[in-house]
Write a protein that holds these residues in place. Structure first.
Motif, mmCIF file in Angstrom:
data_model
loop_
_atom_site.group_PDB
_atom_site.id
_atom_site.type_symbol
_atom_site.label_atom_id
_atom_site.label_comp_id
_atom_site.label_asym_id
_atom_site.label_seq_id
_atom_site.Cartn_x
_atom_site.Cartn_y
_atom_site.Cartn_z
ATOM 1 N N PRO A 75 6.815 10.693 0.231
ATOM 2 C CA PRO A 75 6.194 12.015 0.147
ATOM 3 C C PRO A 75 5.917 12.459 -1.295
ATOM 4 C CG PRO A 75 7.985 12.037 1.731
ATOM 5 C CD PRO A 75 8.036 10.705 1.051
ATOM 6 N N LEU A 76 6.875 12.204 -2.210
ATOM 7 C CA LEU A 76 6.707 12.631 -3.606
ATOM 8 C C LEU A 76 6.335 11.441 -4.508
ATOM 9 C CD1 LEU A 76 9.698 15.148 -3.895
ATOM 10 C CD2 LEU A 76 7.326 15.625 -3.319
ATOM 11 N N MET A 77 5.456 10.596 -4.012
ATOM 12 C CA MET A 77 5.032 9.384 -4.738
ATOM 13 C C MET A 77 4.456 9.718 -6.115
ATOM 14 S SD MET A 77 4.260 5.923 -4.079
ATOM 15 C CE MET A 77 3.797 5.707 -2.381
ATOM 16 N N VAL A 78 3.493 10.627 -6.140
ATOM 17 C CA VAL A 78 2.793 10.953 -7.397
ATOM 18 C C VAL A 78 3.728 11.716 -8.330
ATOM 19 C CG1 VAL A 78 0.838 12.245 -8.381
ATOM 20 C CG2 VAL A 78 0.534 10.903 -6.283
ATOM 21 N N ILE A 111 0.865 -1.178 0.000
ATOM 22 C CA ILE A 111 0.000 0.000 0.000
ATOM 23 C C ILE A 111 0.902 1.229 0.000
ATOM 24 C CG2 ILE A 111 -1.856 1.252 1.200
ATOM 25 C CD1 ILE A 111 -2.646 -1.633 0.305
ATOM 26 N N GLY A 112 0.807 2.041 -1.034
ATOM 27 C CA GLY A 112 1.558 3.296 -1.076
ATOM 28 C C GLY A 112 0.871 4.324 -0.198
ATOM 29 N N LEU A 113 1.651 5.082 0.570
ATOM 30 C CA LEU A 113 1.091 6.139 1.414
ATOM 31 C C LEU A 113 1.763 7.453 1.059
ATOM 32 C CD1 LEU A 113 -0.611 7.082 3.906
ATOM 33 C CD2 LEU A 113 1.389 6.584 5.300
ATOM 34 N N ARG A 145 -1.973 -0.548 -4.189
ATOM 35 C CA ARG A 145 -2.981 0.506 -4.025
ATOM 36 C C ARG A 145 -2.289 1.757 -3.497
ATOM 37 N NH1 ARG A 145 -8.200 -1.104 -4.395
ATOM 38 N NH2 ARG A 145 -9.060 0.742 -3.355
ATOM 39 N N LEU A 146 -2.891 2.914 -3.798
ATOM 40 C CA LEU A 146 -2.328 4.173 -3.313
ATOM 41 C C LEU A 146 -3.294 4.827 -2.336
ATOM 42 C CD1 LEU A 146 -0.130 6.341 -3.356
ATOM 43 C CD2 LEU A 146 -1.295 7.398 -5.297
#
Length: 201
Positions: free
Chosen positions: A113-116, A5-7, A126-127
């Motif tokens: 923090p800069l995932m997107v 799971i991406g946070l 999932r994000l």
């Protein structure tokens, strides 16, 4: 392998608070900020390459990287910034993948923090986006970091917009409210992610 799971979330959104609530359930956390420090620790390939490039003056007296000096150097030179990113990003990604592979909880959280901005949600199943309104972001960041409004606005403009993050999200935690509302949202998502992990077996 655990479900990933991406946070993510903007500055002052409460990512760390949310991550710690999941950790209370025994969920493994893989934090990109911590990994970014590990790949330039004493004895690492990252630190050796940086020292080759900048010389020993880039080190503190104890042999650790002088981060503020490095930041200043790359801030004024886009080529150096690019060189550093090309060195560190693959090392960070490799360590993230190794840590995901070692995760022992049914699912794990990959906190970036800069995932997107860096399109790293491709590494996740999932994000999860921690969402707050901009006024709350500014207020929390000022209280936490004691920085000026101008600095915060500059950081916000360098990050993905709130809408860009929400568009990329599979799941959203709204963190404008109180702690009880946050606990409830985390508890519900934890059960949901456990079910996903069970189904993925």
């Amino acid at each position: 392998m655990a479900v990933v799971i991406g946070l993510t979330g903007g500055i002052g959104s409460g990512k760390t608070t949310v991550a710690n609530l999941f950790s209370d359930y025994g969920i493994d956390l893989i934090d990109a900020d911590i990994i970014a420090r590990e790949v330039v620790a004493i004895g690492s390939i990252g630190l050796a390459r940086i020292t080759e490039k900048f010389g020993d003056s880039i080190l503190l007296m104890d042999g650790n990287l002088d981060r503020s000096q490095l930041r200043a150097a790359i801030f004024s030179d886009p080529h150096l910034k690019n060189w550093l990113n090309q060195l560190l990003h693959p090392l960070i990604r490799e360590k993230m993948l190794a840590d995901i592979d070692r995760a022992r909880s049914p699912y794990c959280l990959l906190i970036v923090p800069l995932m997107v901005e860096n399109n790293l949600q491709t590494m996740t199943d999932r994000l999860l986006v921690v969402d707050v309104d901009q006024q709350t972001q500014i207020m929390r960041t000022q209280q936490r970091d004691n920085v000026s409004l101008e600095q915060i606005k500059s950081i916000l403009s360098a990050q993905a917009s709130r809408q860009q993050r929400l568009d990329a999200a599979d799941d959203i935690i709204c963190n404008n409210g109180d702690n009880q509302a946050l606990l409830t949202q985390v508890a519900q998502l934890h059960q949901y992610y456990l079910a996903l992990a069970q189904a993925a077996k």
